[in-house]
Design a protein around this motif. Structure first.
Motif, short mmCIF file in Angstrom:
data_model
loop_
_atom_site.label_atom_id
_atom_site.label_comp_id
_atom_site.label_asym_id
_atom_site.label_seq_id
_atom_site.Cartn_x
_atom_site.Cartn_y
_atom_site.Cartn_z
N ILE A 1 -33.67 -54.45 -50.89
CA ILE A 1 -34.00 -54.34 -52.32
C ILE A 1 -34.97 -53.18 -52.57
O ILE A 1 -34.79 -52.41 -53.49
CB ILE A 1 -34.62 -55.66 -52.84
CG1 ILE A 1 -33.55 -56.74 -52.87
CG2 ILE A 1 -35.18 -55.44 -54.24
CD1 ILE A 1 -33.96 -57.97 -53.65
N ASP A 2 -36.01 -53.08 -51.76
CA ASP A 2 -37.01 -52.05 -52.01
C ASP A 2 -36.80 -50.88 -51.05
O ASP A 2 -37.16 -50.95 -49.88
CB ASP A 2 -38.42 -52.63 -51.83
CG ASP A 2 -39.48 -51.67 -52.34
OD1 ASP A 2 -39.16 -50.47 -52.50
OD2 ASP A 2 -40.61 -52.10 -52.58
N PRO A 3 -36.25 -49.78 -51.55
CA PRO A 3 -35.92 -48.66 -50.66
C PRO A 3 -37.15 -48.06 -50.00
O PRO A 3 -37.05 -47.43 -48.96
CB PRO A 3 -35.25 -47.66 -51.60
CG PRO A 3 -35.73 -48.01 -52.96
CD PRO A 3 -35.92 -49.50 -52.94
N ARG A 4 -38.34 -48.29 -50.60
CA ARG A 4 -39.52 -47.63 -50.06
C ARG A 4 -40.00 -48.25 -48.76
O ARG A 4 -40.69 -47.62 -47.98
CB ARG A 4 -40.65 -47.65 -51.09
CG ARG A 4 -40.37 -46.71 -52.24
CD ARG A 4 -41.35 -46.93 -53.35
NE ARG A 4 -41.28 -48.32 -53.83
CZ ARG A 4 -42.04 -48.80 -54.78
NH1 ARG A 4 -42.95 -48.05 -55.32
NH2 ARG A 4 -41.90 -50.05 -55.18
N HIS B 1 -32.82 -52.73 -64.63
CA HIS B 1 -34.11 -52.21 -64.19
C HIS B 1 -35.10 -53.26 -63.68
O HIS B 1 -35.86 -52.99 -62.76
CB HIS B 1 -34.77 -51.42 -65.32
CG HIS B 1 -34.16 -50.08 -65.55
ND1 HIS B 1 -34.48 -48.99 -64.78
CD2 HIS B 1 -33.23 -49.64 -66.43
CE1 HIS B 1 -33.79 -47.93 -65.19
NE2 HIS B 1 -33.02 -48.31 -66.19
N LEU C 1 -38.48 -59.68 -55.92
CA LEU C 1 -39.12 -59.53 -54.61
C LEU C 1 -40.03 -60.71 -54.23
O LEU C 1 -39.92 -61.24 -53.13
CB LEU C 1 -39.88 -58.20 -54.53
CG LEU C 1 -38.97 -56.96 -54.40
CD1 LEU C 1 -39.79 -55.69 -54.51
CD2 LEU C 1 -38.22 -56.98 -53.08
N ARG D 1 -44.55 -52.42 -66.42
CA ARG D 1 -44.63 -51.16 -65.68
C ARG D 1 -44.10 -50.00 -66.51
O ARG D 1 -43.30 -50.18 -67.42
CB ARG D 1 -43.82 -51.25 -64.39
CG ARG D 1 -44.27 -52.39 -63.53
CD ARG D 1 -44.75 -51.94 -62.18
NE ARG D 1 -44.78 -53.11 -61.31
CZ ARG D 1 -43.95 -53.28 -60.29
NH1 ARG D 1 -43.07 -52.35 -60.01
NH2 ARG D 1 -44.02 -54.37 -59.57
N ASP D 2 -44.52 -48.80 -66.12
CA ASP D 2 -44.13 -47.61 -66.87
C ASP D 2 -42.62 -47.39 -66.90
O ASP D 2 -42.09 -46.91 -67.89
CB ASP D 2 -44.81 -46.37 -66.27
CG ASP D 2 -46.26 -46.27 -66.70
OD1 ASP D 2 -46.69 -47.15 -67.46
OD2 ASP D 2 -46.95 -45.32 -66.29
N PHE D 3 -41.93 -47.71 -65.80
CA PHE D 3 -40.51 -47.38 -65.81
C PHE D 3 -39.71 -48.25 -66.77
O PHE D 3 -38.62 -47.87 -67.19
CB PHE D 3 -39.90 -47.38 -64.39
CG PHE D 3 -39.91 -48.70 -63.69
CD1 PHE D 3 -40.86 -48.96 -62.71
CD2 PHE D 3 -38.95 -49.65 -63.95
CE1 PHE D 3 -40.86 -50.16 -62.03
CE2 PHE D 3 -38.94 -50.86 -63.27
CZ PHE D 3 -39.90 -51.11 -62.31
N LYS E 1 -34.21 -56.69 -60.15
CA LYS E 1 -34.36 -56.41 -58.73
C LYS E 1 -35.83 -56.43 -58.28
O LYS E 1 -36.17 -57.22 -57.41
CB LYS E 1 -33.75 -55.03 -58.44
CG LYS E 1 -32.91 -54.98 -57.19
CD LYS E 1 -32.09 -53.69 -57.23
CE LYS E 1 -31.88 -53.12 -55.86
NZ LYS E 1 -31.31 -51.76 -55.94
N PRO E 2 -36.70 -55.61 -58.90
CA PRO E 2 -38.10 -55.69 -58.47
C PRO E 2 -38.75 -57.05 -58.75
O PRO E 2 -39.59 -57.50 -57.97
CB PRO E 2 -38.79 -54.59 -59.26
CG PRO E 2 -37.86 -54.19 -60.33
CD PRO E 2 -36.48 -54.53 -59.87
N ARG F 1 -37.95 -49.36 -46.45
CA ARG F 1 -36.89 -49.26 -45.46
C ARG F 1 -37.29 -48.50 -44.21
O ARG F 1 -37.01 -48.90 -43.11
CB ARG F 1 -35.68 -48.56 -46.07
CG ARG F 1 -34.57 -49.54 -46.36
CD ARG F 1 -33.44 -48.86 -47.07
NE ARG F 1 -33.19 -49.53 -48.32
CZ ARG F 1 -32.31 -49.10 -49.21
NH1 ARG F 1 -31.65 -47.99 -48.99
NH2 ARG F 1 -32.13 -49.76 -50.32
N ASN F 2 -37.93 -47.35 -44.40
CA ASN F 2 -38.20 -46.54 -43.21
C ASN F 2 -39.54 -46.83 -42.55
O ASN F 2 -40.00 -46.06 -41.74
CB ASN F 2 -38.06 -45.04 -43.51
CG ASN F 2 -37.89 -44.75 -44.98
OD1 ASN F 2 -37.90 -45.67 -45.80
ND2 ASN F 2 -37.77 -43.51 -45.33
N GLU F 3 -40.18 -47.93 -42.93
CA GLU F 3 -41.47 -48.22 -42.30
C GLU F 3 -41.29 -48.96 -41.00
O GLU F 3 -40.30 -49.64 -40.80
CB GLU F 3 -42.35 -49.03 -43.25
CG GLU F 3 -43.12 -48.11 -44.16
CD GLU F 3 -43.86 -48.87 -45.26
OE1 GLU F 3 -44.33 -49.99 -45.02
OE2 GLU F 3 -43.95 -48.33 -46.35
#
Lengths: 582, 307
Positions: free
Chosen positions: B300-303, B223, B230, B203-205, B226-227, B305-307
């Motif tokens: 783990i994945d903050p994205r 980096h 998953l 991945r790019d990051f 963690k991902p 969380r709010n779903e």
């Protein structure tokens, strides 16, 4: 001695060289632009300097930085140079930042790694850096995840990460390509402001960006460096044919031919259209508010605005792909039903759509022949296979692709060819209205020119009406008869192209025009005309939606909605439209 | 988050109900009954016993009686272990099964993640190929083959480890059962880790992190790990289910007095309530663990969380 001396650099993947015997220098404190189309090897060159190419690339030649040879250093040895001496900013900050880590943590790690600071001191340094790159409230953003920031803010974080160790060379690889024009101007200003005596290597496909900001240019084509020299001399007297071609394809917002208004009868009308969505937390988000527009025969109507302005939602609503909350669409004297499946076959075939990214709009498992012929299976079910094949071949011919393309798969096409196939698929039913949603945004300048010309020809021959959605004002200026400017779901100005560019009446229109970089070093780049970014649709500003970013805003603007008013042939939604000289 | 958890808990009720009904019907559909012995009981005695355990009632009525007992938290009495309730038997057997299962999961995670990561970093190398062939073998060979082979090799031939449970001293007796249970999981987790690590490293990051001079160790630790974890986390639900079912075989082979053994005995003896009780206990456990996995995913994945 120059800061960076690249000599005879070649990058190969297997047998094919993507960078071929390239040599150039970058001096201390200098700003150098690398320009070229996609696949010209400009990014590969940049990545090879930092040793960031994938493992299957072979690099030969010499890369001397500050007297040290980098080409034969190992990955571990290069770690001491990376970030410390050479920083890099990548194109898409959404991908380039780690989505699982807080912004502060990502930046702090760089300081820890290079032993520049520890513990609380590192946190302080990071917060100071976040402040310097213009993030409001660094204390809070330190703890934010990348997805919680806007695109522009993310790119500011990316820049912070590249300069936090105060490198001597900053490489920026298409740093603003993923951003809106007004934000692009802010980011370019920020780079300029922060770099001080740091040398800058700016890589871009956009000649407008380098024109006013780089002292020297390197022009790449097919992996080779075809021309280099002072920016002014390259723009005024290019020596290489490819440079000439690039310059010729670069459109500008301040000159060039403008199309006269189209006088045909109205074919499509949108009355008081509103579109809304429910977001994840079930809150209603109004993407389009009360928009009325009309489209004439053989007219190209451009819709412009930043991301979140509602331009795509508007056309999806009028196509019936998403439900409209209010308003109606009138085509050929009849009101069109909301959802597309309730429209008659004739109505459906008359309105066609092309998307931005042809690669994902074409089914990778189908041959070109099947893709282009598919609409006929639905609308001309009685047609024989031979007749269908013939009409596919003839429409492909029209878009400039010969019969050898019939049996190809989408991955065997270049970007421009794929977009032609998408256009052929849209045109095969001979629609009356074609909607182009950022249809040329992903294409290189020269290819873009061909595609625009193609659309022009079809319009002239068949009287096709086009709705052309774009964020690029230079393109809009060259293709459209009329322009509608949207901001935060509302129409703020509608005018004929000539008068919109010569005398914009809405401050937002003015700002968009000013933010578009002009590919001419003699025109000094206007510093970012708009501060801040587009506010959230969930909490739209009161009164005039544009007032928080407007330099002309008065007390009234935050209280009262202006509503569209007529000025000659234009409609403008601004309280001060009659007094402002923009 | 709380709403999500409640929502999921409510959603588990129909699943559990379905498990109960299906298990109940299947147990009763199996030929024979809890009180069939080699020598048939006198008909009066059999009738008396059946009446005592309500086996003479229509099936629907028995099911209703059983479910209403469940609602009161009562799994009923065991049919064969006289004087014991099913709950007591689960209480006796489960702690040992849990201990062995947890050790197996920990071993599988440690060995699987580290070998998968190493394989990903040296993609295509000899080491990568060796790790992956071991993993493939581990997945292909079933527990009931691995267990006796390990016993034969390490306990009978080499005599390094005890072959059985009772009488064996200390911690040594845990080694073979835990390894047997963990092996297929090690293999699967190694493969998962390798694939997802390769994906994440592309991945790019990660390129950004390299451009920042962070070095491989920091990049993996800060980096990438963690991902990359998953998919492994999502697999934890099925992995725990596999370990629970695997323990049935392993406990039988090594003679471990855990819940698995009660399960096997219960099934052989047509001990209706015991089998049902263990099935429901396991089903509840697996549903709960899957819920925990989903919640951890959000951590783990903050994205998400709010779903």
């Amino acid at each position: 001695m120059s800061l960076l001396e690249v000599n005879d650099l070649t990058v190969r993947y297997g047998d094919s060289a993507v960078v071929d015997s390239v040599s150039f220098v970058v001096n201390r404190g200098e700003s150098v632009g690398i320009v070229g189309e996609s696949g010209s090897g400009k990014s590969q060159t940049a990545l090879s300097i930092l040793g960031l190419l994938p493992g299957n690339a072979t690099v030969t030649g010499s890369i001397r930085f500050d007297g040290q040879e980098l080409a034969d250093k190992t990955d571990q040895q290069l770690d001491a140079i990376r970030a410390m001496s050479i920083g890099i900013v990548f194109q898409d900050p959404m991908q380039a930042l780690n989505p699982y880590l807080r912004v502060g943590q990502q930046l702090r790690q760089i300081l820890l790694q290079h032993e520049l600071a520890n513990g609380a001191e590192a946190d302080e340094k990071v917060k100071k850096m976040l402040g310097r790159v213009g993030l409001p409230d660094p204390e809070r953003q330190f703890h934010a995840f990348p997805h919680e920031l806007s695109g522009g803010m993310r790119q500011r974080v990316m820049i912070a990460s590249a300069i936090i160790c105060e490198p001597d060379l900053l490489i920026a690889d298409e740093p603003t390509t993923a951003l809106d024009v007004t934000v692009q101007a802010q980011i370019l200003d920020l780079l300029e402001e922060l770099r001080d005596d740091t040398a800058l290597l700016l890589i871009t496909h956009d000649l407008g960006i380098v024109a006013g900001r780089c002292e020297r240019l390197l022009v790449f084509d097919g992996g080779r460096l075809v021309e280099s020299g002072a920016t002014t001399s390259i723009f005024s007297s290019p020596e290489n044919a490819h440079t000439e071609k690039l310059l010729a394809a670069a459109l500008r917002t301040d000159r060039g031919e403008i199309r006269a208004a189209a006088n045909g009868k109205t074919v499509l009308g949108v009355d008081n259209a509103s579109v809304s969505y429910r977001d994840k937390s079930k809150e209603r988000l109004v993407a389009v508010t009360d928009v009325s527009l009309s489209l004439r025969e053989a007219e190209t109507l451009a819709i412009v605005g930043e991301s979140g302005s509602g331009k795509s939602s508007l056309v999806r609503g009028l196509l019936g792909l998403i439900p409209m909350r209010a308003g109606r669409v009138v085509y050929a004297g009849e009101s069109l039903e909301g959802p597309v499946q309730f429209r008659s076959a004739a109505q459906r075939r008359d309105l066609q759509l092309i998307f931005q990214d042809p690669a994902s709009a074409l089914n990778p498992q189908m041959r070109v022949q099947t893709i282009v012929g598919e609409p006929l299976l639905v609308h001309e079910a009685a047609m024989s296979a031979d007749a269908r094949k013939e009409s596919v071949a003839s429409i492909l011919n029209k878009v400039g692709l010969d019969e050898s393309y019939l049996r190809r798969f989408p991955h065997q096409l270049s970007g421009g060819q794929a977009q032609r196939v998408a256009i052929a698929r849209a045109l095969i039913l001979e629609p009356r209205i074609l909607i182009c949603d950022e249809a040329v945004a992903a294409l290189d300048g020269s290819v873009r020119e061909q595609v625009l010309e193609l659309l022009n020809d079809v319009q002239r021959d068949t009287g096709l009406s086009i709705i052309f959605i774009s964020h690029d004002l230079a393109v809009v200026r060259s293709v459209s008869h009329r322009v509608a400017v949207m901001y935060l779901g509302q129409l703020v100005e509608v005018a004929e192209t000539a008068s919109l560019f010569s005398r914009p009446r809405h401050p937002y229109t003015r700002a968009l025009i000013d933010a578009s970089p002009i590919p001419d070093p003699r025109v000094a780049p206007a510093s970012a005309p708009l501060k801040g970014e587009v506010p959230s649709l969930l909490t739209p500003p009161t009164g005039c939606v544009f007032h928080p970013r407007c330099v002309f805003a008065q007390e009234d603007c935050s209280k009262k909605q202006p509503g569209l008013r007529r000025f000659g042939g234009s409609r403008v939604s601004c309280h001060r439209a009659d007094e402002l000289e923009l | 988050m709380l709403r999500y958890t409640l929502h999921r808990l409510l959603g588990a009720i129909p699943t559990l109900l379905l498990v109960i009904v299906l298990a109940f019907l299947m147990v009763h559909a199996a030929p024979g009954g809890p009180f069939d012995a080699e020598r048939a009981l006198p008909p009066e005695v059999a009738a008396n016993i059946e009446a005592a355990y309500h086996l003479d009632e229509p099936l629907a009525k028995q099911l209703g009686r059983y479910v209403s007992g469940l609602l009161r938290g009562d799994l009923g009495p065991s049919f064969r272990y006289r004087d014991y309730t099913v709950a007591e038997l689960i209480g006796t057997g489960f702690p040992l099964s849990l201990k062995i299962g947890l050790l197996a999961i920990l071993l599988a995670l440690m060995v699987g993640i580290s070998s998968g990561t190493v394989a990903a970093l040296r993609q295509g190398s000899m080491l990568d190929r060796i790790v992956m062939s071991f993993a493939m073998t581990g997945i292909s060979i079933p527990v009931f083959v691995v267990a006796p082979v390990l016993v034969l090799l390490l306990a009978v031939k080499l005599q390094w480890l005890p072959a059985g449970w009772s009488g064996a001293p200390g911690a040594a007796k845990y080694i073979l059962p835990v390894i047997t249970l963990a092996l297929p999981q090690i293999a699967y987790i190694a493969r998962l880790t390798r694939a997802s690590m390769i994906d994440v490293l592309g991945r790019d990051f990660i390129r950004t992190a390299r451009a920042q001079g962070l070095g491989t160790k920091t990049i993996i630790r800060v980096h990438a790990l963690k991902p990359a974890m998953l998919p492994v986390l999502s697999y934890m639900g099925p992995a725990i289910a596999a370990i629970l079912t695997g323990s049935v075989v392993v406990e039988e082979v090594f003679g471990i007095p855990g819940l698995g053994q009660f399960f096997v005995r219960g099934a052989l003896n047509r001990d209706y309530t015991l089998v049902l009780g263990i099935v429901i206990f396991y089903a509840t456990l697996i549903i709960a663990l899957n819920l925990i996995v989903d919640i951890l995913y959000g951590v783990i994945d903050p994205r998400v969380r709010n779903e």
